[in-house]
Design a protein around this motif. Structure first.
Motif, PDB file in Angstrom:
ATOM      1  N   PRO A 185      76.208  61.545 -61.830  1.00 58.78           N
ATOM      2  CA  PRO A 185      75.341  60.540 -61.211  1.00 58.78           C
ATOM      3  C   PRO A 185      73.845  60.855 -61.251  1.00 58.78           C
ATOM      4  N   GLY A 186      73.481  62.130 -61.228  1.00 58.04           N
ATOM      5  CA  GLY A 186      72.053  62.467 -61.240  1.00 58.04           C
ATOM      6  C   GLY A 186      71.441  62.448 -62.636  1.00 58.04           C
ATOM      7  N   MET A 187      72.251  62.125 -63.600  1.00 61.95           N
ATOM      8  CA  MET A 187      71.840  62.153 -65.003  1.00 61.95           C
ATOM      9  C   MET A 187      70.640  61.252 -65.299  1.00 61.95           C
ATOM     10  N   LEU A 188      69.733  61.753 -66.138  1.00 62.33           N
ATOM     11  CA  LEU A 188      68.567  60.944 -66.504  1.00 62.33           C
ATOM     12  C   LEU A 188      68.997  59.645 -67.182  1.00 62.33           C
ATOM     13  N   LEU A 189      68.181  58.598 -67.003  1.00 54.83           N
ATOM     14  CA  LEU A 189      68.450  57.326 -67.671  1.00 54.83           C
ATOM     15  C   LEU A 189      68.116  57.451 -69.145  1.00 54.83           C
TER      16      LEU A 189
ATOM     17  N   TRP B  78      75.086  54.046 -63.283  1.00 49.04           N
ATOM     18  CA  TRP B  78      75.981  54.250 -62.145  1.00 49.04           C
ATOM     19  C   TRP B  78      75.834  53.151 -61.110  1.00 49.04           C
ATOM     20  N   PHE B  79      76.966  52.752 -60.557  1.00 49.22           N
ATOM     21  CA  PHE B  79      77.024  51.811 -59.428  1.00 49.22           C
ATOM     22  C   PHE B  79      76.359  50.471 -59.776  1.00 49.22           C
ATOM     23  N   VAL B  80      76.768  49.955 -60.919  1.00 48.15           N
ATOM     24  CA  VAL B  80      76.182  48.728 -61.447  1.00 48.15           C
ATOM     25  C   VAL B  80      76.519  47.545 -60.540  1.00 48.15           C
ATOM     26  N   GLY B  81      75.488  46.783 -60.256  1.00 51.03           N
ATOM     27  CA  GLY B  81      75.664  45.629 -59.371  1.00 51.03           C
ATOM     28  C   GLY B  81      75.321  45.945 -57.923  1.00 51.03           C
ATOM     29  N   GLY B  82      75.224  47.235 -57.604  1.00 47.27           N
ATOM     30  CA  GLY B  82      74.866  47.626 -56.234  1.00 47.27           C
ATOM     31  C   GLY B  82      73.362  47.570 -56.042  1.00 47.27           C
ATOM     32  N   THR B  83      72.924  47.353 -54.809  1.00 43.35           N
ATOM     33  CA  THR B  83      71.484  47.428 -54.522  1.00 43.35           C
ATOM     34  C   THR B  83      71.233  48.439 -53.408  1.00 43.35           C
ATOM     35  N   ILE B  84      70.118  49.127 -53.536  1.00 37.74           N
ATOM     36  CA  ILE B  84      69.833  50.273 -52.663  1.00 37.74           C
ATOM     37  C   ILE B  84      68.326  50.511 -52.651  1.00 37.74           C
ATOM     38  N   ASN B  85      67.860  51.337 -51.728  1.00 36.60           N
ATOM     39  CA  ASN B  85      66.452  51.742 -51.727  1.00 36.60           C
ATOM     40  C   ASN B  85      66.350  53.195 -51.231  1.00 36.60           C
ATOM     41  N   ALA B  86      65.632  54.009 -51.980  1.00 38.07           N
ATOM     42  CA  ALA B  86      65.522  55.437 -51.666  1.00 38.07           C
ATOM     43  C   ALA B  86      64.758  55.665 -50.362  1.00 38.07           C
ATOM     44  N   SER B  87      63.689  54.923 -50.184  1.00 39.71           N
ATOM     45  CA  SER B  87      62.861  55.072 -48.992  1.00 39.71           C
ATOM     46  C   SER B  87      63.654  54.651 -47.740  1.00 39.71           C
ATOM     47  N   TYR B  88      64.438  53.611 -47.878  1.00 36.14           N
ATOM     48  CA  TYR B  88      65.289  53.145 -46.778  1.00 36.14           C
ATOM     49  C   TYR B  88      66.279  54.238 -46.384  1.00 36.14           C
ATOM     50  N   ASN B  89      66.873  54.876 -47.387  1.00 36.90           N
ATOM     51  CA  ASN B  89      67.850  55.937 -47.117  1.00 36.90           C
ATOM     52  C   ASN B  89      67.203  57.202 -46.571  1.00 36.90           C
TER      53      ASN B  89
ATOM     54  N   GLU C 190      90.873  64.940 -59.885  1.00 34.34           N
ATOM     55  CA  GLU C 190      91.839  63.876 -60.196  1.00 34.34           C
ATOM     56  C   GLU C 190      91.182  62.694 -60.901  1.00 34.34           C
ATOM     57  N   ASP C 191      90.022  62.284 -60.403  1.00 28.11           N
ATOM     58  CA  ASP C 191      89.350  61.112 -60.979  1.00 28.11           C
ATOM     59  C   ASP C 191      87.865  61.207 -60.614  1.00 28.11           C
ATOM     60  N   TYR C 192      87.072  61.725 -61.550  1.00 27.76           N
ATOM     61  CA  TYR C 192      85.673  61.999 -61.184  1.00 27.76           C
ATOM     62  C   TYR C 192      84.893  60.731 -60.905  1.00 27.76           C
ATOM     63  N   VAL C 193      85.270  59.619 -61.535  1.00 23.90           N
ATOM     64  CA  VAL C 193      84.529  58.374 -61.330  1.00 23.90           C
ATOM     65  C   VAL C 193      84.783  57.846 -59.906  1.00 23.90           C
ATOM     66  N   ALA C 194      86.051  57.822 -59.524  1.00 21.79           N
ATOM     67  CA  ALA C 194      86.393  57.370 -58.171  1.00 21.79           C
ATOM     68  C   ALA C 194      85.805  58.325 -57.120  1.00 21.79           C
ATOM     69  N   PHE C 195      85.803  59.603 -57.469  1.00 20.95           N
ATOM     70  CA  PHE C 195      85.249  60.606 -56.560  1.00 20.95           C
ATOM     71  C   PHE C 195      83.773  60.322 -56.271  1.00 20.95           C
ATOM     72  N   TRP C 196      83.000  60.052 -57.341  1.00 17.59           N
ATOM     73  CA  TRP C 196      81.568  59.808 -57.126  1.00 17.59           C
ATOM     74  C   TRP C 196      81.336  58.506 -56.359  1.00 17.59           C
ATOM     75  N   ALA C 197      82.243  57.571 -56.525  1.00 19.99           N
ATOM     76  CA  ALA C 197      82.111  56.328 -55.753  1.00 19.99           C
ATOM     77  C   ALA C 197      82.280  56.626 -54.254  1.00 19.99           C
ATOM     78  N   ARG C 198      83.215  57.513 -53.938  1.00 23.48           N
ATOM     79  CA  ARG C 198      83.394  57.877 -52.519  1.00 23.48           C
ATOM     80  C   ARG C 198      82.149  58.603 -51.996  1.00 23.48           C
TER      81      ARG C 198
ATOM     82  N   THR D   6      72.854  59.655 -54.858  1.00 19.32           N
ATOM     83  CA  THR D   6      74.213  60.105 -54.580  1.00 19.32           C
ATOM     84  C   THR D   6      74.340  61.596 -54.894  1.00 19.32           C
ATOM     85  N   HIS D   7      73.835  61.967 -56.060  1.00 22.00           N
ATOM     86  CA  HIS D   7      73.911  63.359 -56.489  1.00 22.00           C
ATOM     87  C   HIS D   7      73.148  64.280 -55.522  1.00 22.00           C
TER      88      HIS D   7
END
Ligand code: ATP
Ligand code: MG
Length: 633
Positions: A453-457, A55-66, A23-31, A263-264
């Motif tokens: 979301p897993g796409m290379l920068l 992806w997820f611009v403005g958000g802050t996160i840390n891989a090690s934390y997760n 239905e909406d891949y962008v909203a889906f990945w946000a969920r 996320t991916h």
């Protein structure tokens, strides 16, 4: 296409996920992203300025934390480690957390900060994961180099990434001997003044010399405390640079972000592997490759899973090593490569049959097309016809799985040799030269039509190359470089690299089609084909095959195999010549390098061979071609 199907699942049937995604891949990945822990939520889900996605611009996160801080149960086992020499270690999430915080503090004291590059050249030891998660924790960008690479390959990568710190070991074990990693690093960085420090883990105990840049791991962390808060990093902050396998050419420095990538990985790890609290997961990939990054280091840890990590060669000291590990740790999920499976198959069924593999409930493969014959062997001999097999197609660039059966989500009939469907939220198609989608059962190029979301920068330091390699063939679509077919049930079949496609008498044949046919012969364990230019037919097919253990090579056998391929695929697919060789040229990640066969066959320059596993394989092929030329006058 192979028509047999196997309907075996794990009882999951969650149709809502696919529905939401379509239905909406962008909203889906946000969920999906909300399943991770964010310090601050994004204000824009996707910023798409083709070909750059954020992806997820403005958000802050840390891989090690997760991967660490989020897990409540510090006693849970994270890593069951087995050295090649049978050294063993059990590491809990709590211990891993402490190690990582300590190492993070040490890196900080050494002046490593956000955005700095750190090269990691270690064997498959838990400290490799500690080093990666520590970089991630402080926002440094790790670049892991497979520990089988030579000094000049390391030098290229260290220069390209301008790493200021290198983390290595004195040595590592490979097939019973010690590989002198520190010595290799010494020659690699000779004259590279921007390298400030080399941290050396003691693993094999071989003699090394410490220069003024060098410090032993234990001394490096000696004064560091084990409390280090994870940096709150923007979602698009680079997590790592990883150079591709180099199957088709010179390796490319693929750059991944943090929030989209995690996320991916988090979602695909759960959908594909159906991970449960009690699972013992074992992925045989080396962390030097993307499979190791996504599904050894990050995937299992962000999902809080228990994994087996193995240091050495899969067939050392005997071809039973893997089955012994599966039996001893009661492994439930096993993820490996077609090349490893073909090798195990070559040694016969008696070896795996003498082990108790009853703990297994799910099997997977990645890296190359899996020949239906090998798939069925995996299914019956290893999985005892009880376990679904996931054939996962993806690339270093995609970050995580893109095509695969997903038993954690749904039960579908499995077709041996097919990677099934796109994962939810991903749009993949098979198109012709002009970018129009081809009808079912028609061959074409595999492309990805929407960002994921897993796409290379980008490619590290080379946006231009990023554009030309992936985005110049089709407008605003990502070109995978793979040749494929989608059947009338919507299943994808990977037919090999687009560059390797054979053009015989007006027909285009993927290498995988021919090789699968060759491998289905009872006396063949591996095969590689390539085309040699021919005035009349365009190209003629040359095949190289590795016979199974104990097979007697004769002219009759050669003729019989050629006839079998002809009967199986058709007269146009008849190999002009078939050679028996003892090994095929492969990358260090185990993939067949057909471009070398082709270069030799066409008298062209062989090109970049820095990722070639064993030069002797090339000599054998060269000798075979010289022989062919003599015969053809
Ligand atoms: P380079 O891009 O430097 O030539 P590489 O493509 O081998 O190297 P990777 O990113 O490790 O580097 O491999 C991705 C490729 O591996 C895919 O493009 C595809 O050709 C192949 N591949 C991976 N998984 C599968 C699979 N399940 N079935 C078929 N092919 C696969
Ligand atoms: Mg590639």
């Amino acid at each position: 296409m192979h028509s047999e199907t196997f309907t075996i699942g794990l009882g999951n049937n969650n149709t809502a996920v696919r529905k939401e995604a379509s239905e909406d891949y962008v909203a889906f990945w946000a969920r999906e992203a909300q399943k991770l822990t964010w310090f601050k939520k994004w204000n824009k889900i996707l910023q798409w300025d083709p070909p750059f996605a954020r992806w997820f611009v403005g958000g802050t996160i840390n891989a090690s934390y997760n991967a660490l801080d989020v897990h409540q149960n510090r006693q849970k086992i994270a890593i069951l480690w087995e050295g090649e020499n049978e050294d063993r270690k059990v590491i809990t999430y709590g211990q891993l957390h402490d190690h990582v915080q300590r190492f993070s503090n040490a890196l900080k004291s050494a002046g490593v900060g956000k955005g700095d590059r750190v090269t990691i050249y270690l064997p498959m030891v838990p400290e490799l994961i500690v080093a990666m998660l520590s970089c991630a924790r402080i926002g440094a960008i790790h670049t892991v180099i497979f520990s089988g690479f030579s000094a000049s390959s390391i030098k290229d990568r260290v220069v390209d990434s301008k790493s200021k710190v290198i983390i290595t070991a004195d040595g590592g074990y490979r097939r019973g001997s010690i590989v002198k990693l520190k010595d290799t690093v010494d020659s690699a960085i000779d004259g590279l003044n921007f390298v400030e420090k080399v941290v050396v883990l003691k693993r094999a105990g071989n003699q090394i010399t410490l220069g003024n840049k060098d410090i032993m791991w234990d001394d490096f962390v000696k004064n560091a405390t084990d409390k280090c808060d994870a940096e709150q990093l923007p979602s698009e902050h680079p997590l790592y640079i990883l150079y591709t396998s180099g199957t088709t050419g010179k390796p490319k420095g693929v750059l991944h972000d943090t929030g989209g990538y995690l996320t991916h990985i988090n979602s695909t790890f759960r959908w594909a592997f159906d991970i449960k609290e009690s699972d013992i997961y074992f992925c045989t990939a080396d962390i030097g490759w993307v499979t190791g990054h996504s599904y050894v280091a990050y995937g299992p840890l962000i999902c809080g899973a228990t994994m087996v990590m193995y240091e050495g060669a899969p067939d050392y000291p005997t071809p039973a090593r893997m089955w012994d590990i599966l039996q001893r740790y009661r492994v439930t999920i096993f993820y490996t490569t077609p090349t490893a499976l073909r090798m195990f198959m070559k040694f016969g069924d008696a070896i795996p049959n003498s082990y108790d593999l009853s703990s297994l409930r799910l099997l997977g493969t990645v890296g190359e097309p899996i020949n239906p014959e090998v798939w069925k062997w995996y299914y019956k001999t290893i999985g005892k016809s009880r376990c679904p097999i996931i054939d996962t197609w993806w690339q270093t660039e995609t970050g995580g799985m893109m095509l695969s059966p997903l038993p954690g989500l749904e039960t579908i009939p499995l077709k041996p040799g097919s990677a099934a469907f796109a994962i939810p939220g991903v749009d993949i198609a098979v198109v012709d030269e002009n970018g129009s989608e081809v009808p079912p059962d028609t061959k074409g190029y595999l492309i990805i039509r929407k960002p994921w979301p897993g796409m290379l920068l980008s490619l590290w330091g080379d946006d231009e190359k990023y554009r030309t390699v992936y985005w110049s063939k089709y407008k605003d679509c990502y070109y995978t470089g793979d040749y494929s077919i989608k059947d009338s049930d919507g299943y994808f079949w990977l037919l090999g690299r687009a560059d390797d496609v054979l053009k015989v008498a007006g027909h285009r044949i993927g290498t995988a089609e021919l090789e699968s046919s060759l491998v289905s012969h009872r006396s063949i364990s591996e095969a590689a084909v390539c085309g040699v230019p021919d005035a009349v037919k365009g190209e003629v097919i040359i095949a190289f095959v590795v016979p199974k253990e104990g097979v007697k090579v004769t002219d009759e056998l050669r003729a019989e195999i050629i006839k079998a391929v002809r009967d199986d695929i058709g007269a146009i697919a008849t190999p002009q010549q078939l050679y028996f060789v003892s090994k095929l040229p492969k990358t260090r990640s185990g993939k067949i390098m057909r471009r070398l066969l082709k270069a030799i066959a066409s008298n062209e320059k062989i090109g970049d061979v820095s990722t070639l596993e064993d030069g002797a394989a090339v000599n054998e092929v060269q000798a075979a071609f010289d022989d062919l030329k003599k015969q053809m006058g």
